[in-house]
Design a protein around this motif. Structure first.
Motif, PDB file in Angstrom:
ATOM      1  N   LEU A 103     -20.602  67.427  72.582  1.00 27.68           N
ATOM      2  CA  LEU A 103     -21.964  67.308  73.116  1.00 27.68           C
ATOM      3  C   LEU A 103     -22.110  68.245  74.317  1.00 27.68           C
ATOM      4  CD1 LEU A 103     -22.510  63.423  73.026  1.00 27.68           C
ATOM      5  CD2 LEU A 103     -23.084  65.127  71.277  1.00 27.68           C
ATOM      6  N   PRO A 104     -23.004  69.222  74.258  1.00 28.15           N
ATOM      7  CA  PRO A 104     -23.124  70.229  75.327  1.00 28.15           C
ATOM      8  C   PRO A 104     -23.417  69.629  76.698  1.00 28.15           C
ATOM      9  CG  PRO A 104     -24.387  70.876  73.381  1.00 28.15           C
ATOM     10  CD  PRO A 104     -23.946  69.472  73.144  1.00 28.15           C
ATOM     11  N   LYS A 105     -24.073  68.478  76.732  1.00 24.59           N
ATOM     12  CA  LYS A 105     -24.453  67.897  78.027  1.00 24.59           C
ATOM     13  C   LYS A 105     -23.254  67.302  78.771  1.00 24.59           C
ATOM     14  CE  LYS A 105     -25.613  63.354  76.082  1.00 24.59           C
ATOM     15  NZ  LYS A 105     -26.671  62.329  75.907  1.00 24.59           N
ATOM     16  N   GLU A 106     -22.136  67.104  78.073  1.00 26.99           N
ATOM     17  CA  GLU A 106     -20.969  66.500  78.695  1.00 26.99           C
ATOM     18  C   GLU A 106     -20.021  67.607  79.164  1.00 26.99           C
ATOM     19  OE1 GLU A 106     -20.855  62.147  76.579  1.00 26.99           O
ATOM     20  OE2 GLU A 106     -19.668  63.727  75.625  1.00 26.99           O
ATOM     21  N   GLU A 107     -19.825  67.680  80.455  1.00 30.88           N
ATOM     22  CA  GLU A 107     -19.066  68.778  81.064  1.00 30.88           C
ATOM     23  C   GLU A 107     -17.572  68.630  80.807  1.00 30.88           C
ATOM     24  OE1 GLU A 107     -18.582  70.815  85.499  1.00 30.88           O
ATOM     25  OE2 GLU A 107     -20.230  69.414  85.087  1.00 30.88           O
ATOM     26  N   ASP A 108     -16.914  69.759  80.533  1.00 29.86           N
ATOM     27  CA  ASP A 108     -15.466  69.750  80.273  1.00 29.86           C
ATOM     28  C   ASP A 108     -14.691  69.114  81.423  1.00 29.86           C
ATOM     29  OD1 ASP A 108     -16.173  71.191  78.052  1.00 29.86           O
ATOM     30  OD2 ASP A 108     -15.387  73.109  78.783  1.00 29.86           O
ATOM     31  N   ILE A 109     -13.647  68.399  81.064  1.00 33.70           N
ATOM     32  CA  ILE A 109     -12.700  67.882  82.048  1.00 33.70           C
ATOM     33  C   ILE A 109     -11.481  68.796  82.031  1.00 33.70           C
ATOM     34  CG2 ILE A 109     -11.149  65.975  82.621  1.00 33.70           C
ATOM     35  CD1 ILE A 109     -13.246  64.117  81.260  1.00 33.70           C
ATOM     36  N   ILE A 110     -11.175  69.424  83.157  1.00 37.62           N
ATOM     37  CA  ILE A 110     -10.041  70.333  83.253  1.00 37.62           C
ATOM     38  C   ILE A 110      -9.167  69.890  84.425  1.00 37.62           C
ATOM     39  CG2 ILE A 110      -9.283  72.712  83.617  1.00 37.62           C
ATOM     40  CD1 ILE A 110     -11.964  73.629  82.464  1.00 37.62           C
ATOM     41  N   LEU A 111      -7.904  69.629  84.141  1.00 37.67           N
ATOM     42  CA  LEU A 111      -6.943  69.230  85.168  1.00 37.67           C
ATOM     43  C   LEU A 111      -5.829  70.265  85.235  1.00 37.67           C
ATOM     44  CD1 LEU A 111      -6.606  65.427  84.301  1.00 37.67           C
ATOM     45  CD2 LEU A 111      -8.200  66.506  85.904  1.00 37.67           C
ATOM     46  N   LEU A 147      -0.505  65.091  82.250  1.00 38.86           N
ATOM     47  CA  LEU A 147      -1.794  65.721  82.528  1.00 38.86           C
ATOM     48  C   LEU A 147      -2.738  65.579  81.343  1.00 38.86           C
ATOM     49  CD1 LEU A 147      -2.464  67.129  85.223  1.00 38.86           C
ATOM     50  CD2 LEU A 147      -2.284  69.305  84.045  1.00 38.86           C
ATOM     51  N   GLU A 148      -2.203  65.674  80.130  1.00 36.63           N
ATOM     52  CA  GLU A 148      -3.024  65.477  78.932  1.00 36.63           C
ATOM     53  C   GLU A 148      -3.545  64.043  78.859  1.00 36.63           C
ATOM     54  OE1 GLU A 148      -0.629  66.585  75.619  1.00 36.63           O
ATOM     55  OE2 GLU A 148      -0.674  68.719  76.085  1.00 36.63           O
ATOM     56  N   LEU A 149      -2.680  63.076  79.149  1.00 34.39           N
ATOM     57  CA  LEU A 149      -3.112  61.674  79.129  1.00 34.39           C
ATOM     58  C   LEU A 149      -4.167  61.405  80.200  1.00 34.39           C
ATOM     59  CD1 LEU A 149       0.200  59.662  78.522  1.00 34.39           C
ATOM     60  CD2 LEU A 149      -1.617  60.203  76.885  1.00 34.39           C
ATOM     61  N   GLN A 150      -4.035  62.048  81.361  1.00 34.30           N
ATOM     62  CA  GLN A 150      -5.039  61.895  82.417  1.00 34.30           C
ATOM     63  C   GLN A 150      -6.395  62.421  81.957  1.00 34.30           C
ATOM     64  OE1 GLN A 150      -3.784  63.590  86.158  1.00 34.30           O
ATOM     65  NE2 GLN A 150      -1.841  62.476  86.133  1.00 34.30           N
ATOM     66  N   ALA A 151      -6.373  63.604  81.327  1.00 38.33           N
ATOM     67  CA  ALA A 151      -7.631  64.187  80.837  1.00 38.33           C
ATOM     68  C   ALA A 151      -8.272  63.277  79.786  1.00 38.33           C
ATOM     69  CB  ALA A 151      -7.371  65.573  80.253  1.00 38.33           C
ATOM     70  N   ALA A 152      -7.452  62.756  78.870  1.00 35.59           N
ATOM     71  CA  ALA A 152      -7.970  61.860  77.828  1.00 35.59           C
ATOM     72  C   ALA A 152      -8.468  60.555  78.432  1.00 35.59           C
ATOM     73  CB  ALA A 152      -6.879  61.587  76.794  1.00 35.59           C
ATOM     74  N   SER A 153      -7.798  60.070  79.465  1.00 31.56           N
ATOM     75  CA  SER A 153      -8.223  58.834  80.133  1.00 31.56           C
ATOM     76  C   SER A 153      -9.570  59.023  80.823  1.00 31.56           C
ATOM     77  CB  SER A 153      -7.158  58.414  81.155  1.00 31.56           C
ATOM     78  OG  SER A 153      -7.495  57.191  81.759  1.00 31.56           O
ATOM     79  N   PHE A 154      -9.736  60.156  81.504  1.00 38.58           N
ATOM     80  CA  PHE A 154     -11.031  60.455  82.127  1.00 38.58           C
ATOM     81  C   PHE A 154     -12.123  60.595  81.059  1.00 38.58           C
ATOM     82  CE2 PHE A 154      -8.696  62.520  85.904  1.00 38.58           C
ATOM     83  CZ  PHE A 154      -8.690  61.309  86.587  1.00 38.58           C
ATOM     84  N   ALA A 155     -11.747  61.153  79.906  1.00 36.54           N
ATOM     85  CA  ALA A 155     -12.709  61.313  78.807  1.00 36.54           C
ATOM     86  C   ALA A 155     -13.184  59.950  78.297  1.00 36.54           C
ATOM     87  CB  ALA A 155     -12.083  62.115  77.670  1.00 36.54           C
ATOM     88  N   PHE A 183     -17.047  60.384  78.763  1.00 37.26           N
ATOM     89  CA  PHE A 183     -17.691  60.864  77.546  1.00 37.26           C
ATOM     90  C   PHE A 183     -18.116  59.700  76.666  1.00 37.26           C
ATOM     91  CE2 PHE A 183     -14.956  65.002  77.678  1.00 37.26           C
ATOM     92  CZ  PHE A 183     -15.750  65.474  78.709  1.00 37.26           C
ATOM     93  N   SER A 184     -19.176  59.922  75.920  1.00 37.16           N
ATOM     94  CA  SER A 184     -19.716  58.841  75.088  1.00 37.16           C
ATOM     95  C   SER A 184     -18.993  58.686  73.759  1.00 37.16           C
ATOM     96  CB  SER A 184     -21.210  59.091  74.828  1.00 37.16           C
ATOM     97  OG  SER A 184     -21.405  60.360  74.215  1.00 37.16           O
ATOM     98  N   SER A 185     -18.261  59.701  73.335  1.00 30.71           N
ATOM     99  CA  SER A 185     -17.604  59.666  72.033  1.00 30.71           C
ATOM    100  C   SER A 185     -16.676  58.462  71.888  1.00 30.71           C
ATOM    101  CB  SER A 185     -16.797  60.951  71.812  1.00 30.71           C
ATOM    102  OG  SER A 185     -16.050  60.872  70.617  1.00 30.71           O
ATOM    103  N   LYS A 186     -16.642  57.947  70.670  1.00 27.93           N
ATOM    104  CA  LYS A 186     -15.757  56.820  70.390  1.00 27.93           C
ATOM    105  C   LYS A 186     -14.384  57.293  69.930  1.00 27.93           C
ATOM    106  CE  LYS A 186     -15.638  52.404  67.947  1.00 27.93           C
ATOM    107  NZ  LYS A 186     -16.281  51.517  66.965  1.00 27.93           N
ATOM    108  N   VAL A 187     -14.252  58.557  69.528  1.00 26.57           N
ATOM    109  CA  VAL A 187     -12.986  59.050  68.985  1.00 26.57           C
ATOM    110  C   VAL A 187     -12.493  60.256  69.779  1.00 26.57           C
ATOM    111  CG1 VAL A 187     -14.153  60.524  67.274  1.00 26.57           C
ATOM    112  CG2 VAL A 187     -11.789  59.803  66.881  1.00 26.57           C
ATOM    113  N   ILE A 188     -11.185  60.265  70.053  1.00 26.88           N
ATOM    114  CA  ILE A 188     -10.564  61.350  70.801  1.00 26.88           C
ATOM    115  C   ILE A 188      -9.424  61.924  69.970  1.00 26.88           C
ATOM    116  CG2 ILE A 188      -9.252  61.958  72.881  1.00 26.88           C
ATOM    117  CD1 ILE A 188     -10.721  59.706  74.335  1.00 26.88           C
ATOM    118  N   PHE A 189      -9.513  63.219  69.673  1.00 23.56           N
ATOM    119  CA  PHE A 189      -8.452  63.914  68.945  1.00 23.56           C
ATOM    120  C   PHE A 189      -7.482  64.519  69.956  1.00 23.56           C
ATOM    121  CE2 PHE A 189     -11.650  65.113  65.342  1.00 23.56           C
ATOM    122  CZ  PHE A 189     -11.601  63.810  64.876  1.00 23.56           C
ATOM    123  N   MET A 190      -6.212  64.169  69.831  1.00 25.39           N
ATOM    124  CA  MET A 190      -5.164  64.736  70.679  1.00 25.39           C
ATOM    125  C   MET A 190      -4.418  65.789  69.863  1.00 25.39           C
ATOM    126  SD  MET A 190      -5.454  62.651  73.420  1.00 25.39           S
ATOM    127  CE  MET A 190      -3.942  62.742  74.360  1.00 25.39           C
TER     128      MET A 190
END
Length: 318
Positions: free
Chosen positions: A89-97, A125-133, A137-144
């Protein structure tokens, strides 16, 4: 430069490879897998309406990490680490750690332990980014990008907290692996085919076994290292490439997460390398390139320190 000796040695390697795998008769392998391990499930390509329906118009999120180093051999180098969570979703800003790892600041435990520390830093760091997501973020699914298994190995306490958070918030976590490294199927096949002296991995025994768009769902009673760690997995062929990919799920989410297999297949280019396009995009954007490392280090670390600690002699060759 004389190359004939090398050619001869490589031809001997080719012969040895062929001897190793000559007992792998595809039809017999397929029969054993389907009889003792699981059955193939046919996936389908979703329409635009079906994609909106399964994602509830909340998009999807991809998470990946990258690490690159400047300097010489251990411990005289600096590693830059970066992780990203990116929504469709373009309105959701990237999370970069970002993080910096310097072996000279760590306890001197040797090169092997150092590699484990580096990998653990990136996994965290990957888990932190996914945790913040999960929170942002509104998405119900996260692809790692990669297997979920390595998080439990690299950073067990962080993985435990992350898994509990995913279950409690209802966020579906799916690890997607393009390089399958397990031996679970291979070990069973070695026994069935009397190949006990062979070194086999799942990637080679499954090569070309599944048709494009097929997923091998394991029997529930099949034991593996992953299942013993609370992770359920499937193998799937997502493109024309005959090599399988792996899908990892948190055990408690398995039934619901399987519903996203069609979505993963739909998002994977037919002629691509066998993983969803969105993860390819995240992989490219999170990459810590050689140029980035060189530019950042040389603009922040003084020349004297670089020459004394980081620059290997081989870099000064003419």
């Amino acid at each position: 430069m004389k190359l004939e000796d090398l050619r001869g040695r490589l031809m001997a390697v080719d012969k040895k490879f062929k001897e190793m795998y000559e007992g792998l008769e595809r039809n017999k392998i397929k029969s054993i897998i389907y009889d003792k391990m699981g059955k193939p499930v046919s996936l389908k390509k979703l329409s635009g309406y079906e994609i909106e329906n399964i994602t509830e118009k909340r998009g999807i999120v991809g998470v990946d990490g990258s690490i690159n180093s400047y300097g010489g051999i251990y411990p005289h180098y600096i590693s830059l680490i970066q992780s990203m969570a990116k929504s469709t979703l373009p309105k959701e800003e990237d999370i970069i750690l970002q993080d910096v790892y310097v072996p000279l600041f760590e306890d001197e435990d040797g090169q092997a332990e150092d590699e484990l520390k580096r990998r653990a830093r990136m996994s965290k760091l990957e888990l932190q980014a996914a945790s913040f997501a999960m929170e942002s973020f509104s998405s119900k699914v996260i692809f790692m990008d990669g297997s979920l298994m390595h998080y439990g190995i690299d950073c067990p306490s962080e993985w435990k907290k992350f898994k509990e958070k995913a279950i409690s918030t209802g966020k579906i976590i799916i690890g997607i692996t393009e390089e399958v490294k397990t031996k679970d199927i291979a070990e069973i096949l070695k026994t069935e085919l009397n190949l006990n002296d062979s070194i086999l991995y799942d990637r080679e025994v499954l090569f070309g076994i599944l048709n494009e768009g097929e997923m091998l769902e394991f029997r529930r009673d099949l034991k593996s290292k992953k299942s013993e760690s609370g992770i359920k997995s499937c193998y799937v062929r997502l493109s024309e490439d005959p090599q399988v990919a792996g899908l990892d799920f948190i055990e408690e989410q398995y039934v619901e997460a399987l519903k996203y297999a069609d979505l993963i297949y739909t998002l994977t280019p037919e002629k691509g390398r066998g993983i969803p396009l969105w993860l390819d995009i995240v992989d490219k954007e999170v990459k810590v390139t050689d140029e980035m490392v060189k530019s950042l280090v040389e603009s922040t670390i003084s020349r004297e320190i670089r020459e004394m600690l980081l620059n290997p002699k081989r870099s000064k060759r003419g």
